[in-house]
Design a protein around this motif. Sequence first.
Motif, PDB file in Angstrom:
ATOM      1  N   ALA A   1       0.612  -0.930   0.145  1.00 58.63           N
ATOM      2  CA  ALA A   1      -0.095   0.241  -0.044  1.00 58.63           C
ATOM      3  C   ALA A   1       0.961   1.190   0.368  1.00 58.63           C
ATOM      4  N   GLN A   2       2.083   0.933   0.236  1.00 56.02           N
ATOM      5  CA  GLN A   2       2.598   2.294   0.289  1.00 56.02           C
ATOM      6  C   GLN A   2       3.645   2.458  -0.998  1.00 56.02           C
ATOM      7  N   ILE A   3       3.188   1.069  -1.771  1.00 52.86           N
ATOM      8  CA  ILE A   3       4.299   2.050  -2.895  1.00 52.86           C
ATOM      9  C   ILE A   3       3.411   2.929  -3.847  1.00 52.86           C
ATOM     10  N   PRO A   4       3.916   4.102  -3.914  1.00 57.29           N
ATOM     11  CA  PRO A   4       3.920   5.025  -4.972  1.00 57.29           C
ATOM     12  C   PRO A   4       2.514   4.499  -6.262  1.00 57.29           C
ATOM     13  N   ASN A   5       1.258   5.188  -6.208  1.00 55.15           N
ATOM     14  CA  ASN A   5       1.062   5.041  -8.548  1.00 55.15           C
ATOM     15  C   ASN A   5       1.781   6.766  -8.689  1.00 55.15           C
ATOM     16  N   ARG A   6       2.475   7.674  -8.428  1.00 57.14           N
ATOM     17  CA  ARG A   6       2.760   8.371  -8.969  1.00 57.14           C
ATOM     18  C   ARG A   6       3.357   8.251 -10.427  1.00 57.14           C
ATOM     19  N   VAL A   7       4.089   7.229 -10.258  1.00 61.27           N
ATOM     20  CA  VAL A   7       5.177   6.706 -11.874  1.00 61.27           C
ATOM     21  C   VAL A   7       4.191   5.713 -12.726  1.00 61.27           C
ATOM     22  N   GLY A   8       3.353   5.653 -12.655  1.00 60.85           N
ATOM     23  CA  GLY A   8       2.401   5.194 -14.583  1.00 60.85           C
ATOM     24  C   GLY A   8       1.508   3.700 -12.859  1.00 60.85           C
TER      25      GLY A   8
ATOM     26  N   LEU B   1      -0.655  -1.587 -10.426  1.00 56.14           N
ATOM     27  CA  LEU B   1      -0.168  -2.923 -10.891  1.00 56.14           C
ATOM     28  C   LEU B   1       0.085  -3.770 -10.619  1.00 56.14           C
ATOM     29  N   GLY B   2       1.342  -3.496  -9.048  1.00 57.70           N
ATOM     30  CA  GLY B   2       1.229  -4.582  -7.733  1.00 57.70           C
ATOM     31  C   GLY B   2       0.351  -4.995  -7.432  1.00 57.70           C
TER      32      GLY B   2
ATOM     33  N   ARG C   1      -6.459   6.079 -14.818  1.00 59.28           N
ATOM     34  CA  ARG C   1      -7.083   7.292 -14.548  1.00 59.28           C
ATOM     35  C   ARG C   1      -8.609   7.678 -14.493  1.00 59.28           C
ATOM     36  N   GLN C   2      -9.352   6.819 -15.814  1.00 61.30           N
ATOM     37  CA  GLN C   2     -10.470   7.151 -15.790  1.00 61.30           C
ATOM     38  C   GLN C   2     -11.432   5.519 -15.379  1.00 61.30           C
ATOM     39  N   ARG C   3     -10.545   4.457 -15.358  1.00 54.16           N
ATOM     40  CA  ARG C   3     -11.273   3.499 -13.947  1.00 54.16           C
ATOM     41  C   ARG C   3     -11.000   4.126 -12.632  1.00 54.16           C
TER      42      ARG C   3
END
Length: 349
Positions: A63-70, A75-76, A246-248
């Motif tokens: 949950a701490q892996i950022p979503n800012r990059v892709g 995904l994980g 993003r749309q999802r």
Amino acid sequence: MAQQAYATETDNGGSGPEHRGSRLRRLVHRLFDGWRGDPRIWRRGIVVAALAVLLALVMLLHAQIPNRVGNLGSLGETFLPWFGVFIPVLLLLALVRRSATALIALLVPSVVWLNLFGGLLTDKAAAGGDLTVATHNVNADNPDPEGTARAVAASGADVVALEELTQGAVPVYEKALAPAYKYHAVQGTVGLWSKYPLSGVRPVDIKLGWTRAMRAAVAAPGGQAAVYVAHLPSVRVKLEAGFTARQRDKSADALGEAIADEPLEQVVLLGDLNGTMNDRALNAVTAQMRSTQGAAGSGFGFSWPASFPMARIDQILVRGIEPVSSWTLPETGSDHLPVAARLRLAASD
């Protein structure tokens, strides 16, 4: 003495049970011969041990892996259960390297994985229930919509939701499902078929500009329940942009708001959410509902892709309703597997 020899001797001149048992002993000796008295077993395999600890941290702190990059975090989380595949790989490396340090380190990701997903390995299904529901993304390019409709109806579900309906295929599904389902409604590309009366049918705006979600009240014998059908936008994995969702995510927030405003206490959500229960981007929905697979299923219930299911993105979620059992249905002409669940409504308690 002669009787003992007769009891243990085999055609090949060996000892039956003793011979088979010795195979395991020889294998163990072959793997661990040379470990005893070798001080290097603690110094070898440091890299493998480090990878084991890193794997544990990724699963534990996903949950701490950022979503800012892709959208790397989402995904994980989508394929999080598959991180467990790396554990036997690292185990093999630890044995090849003859590293006691690596073997001990592997206990950490093993415990983390079992803590996250061990509960899904048991069969939690129970008997009873008074409403069976099913949902299926039928695929717009389905070559056999009539056969798909018959297959879903054969499940015996009382309520069936279909997603990714095309205008040309709707009459085919209506005709094929009519003998089993007296009531039905279609809104845009989603539809609901029911053995019980429907009321309050309306589209649900999930911020797409066209209709891919709907709501209806089902007058089931166990009580009235609001049933939502939704097909959230697809996500894509692109080299230049990563996991684009993003749309999802925007649609998931809108769907979560609609369900939060639902006046009926008993709510069922059926549909292709293009995301797993672990995906933080679906929190607006998953935070207020339970997964029937997680609560009463057997195994992971992966539904996509149908040819080799790797993720459960087709969901049956409930609120104010008790899941009794949950399962996947056989493959149809779609690239998704249908999923079904048996529910116990509150009024039947």
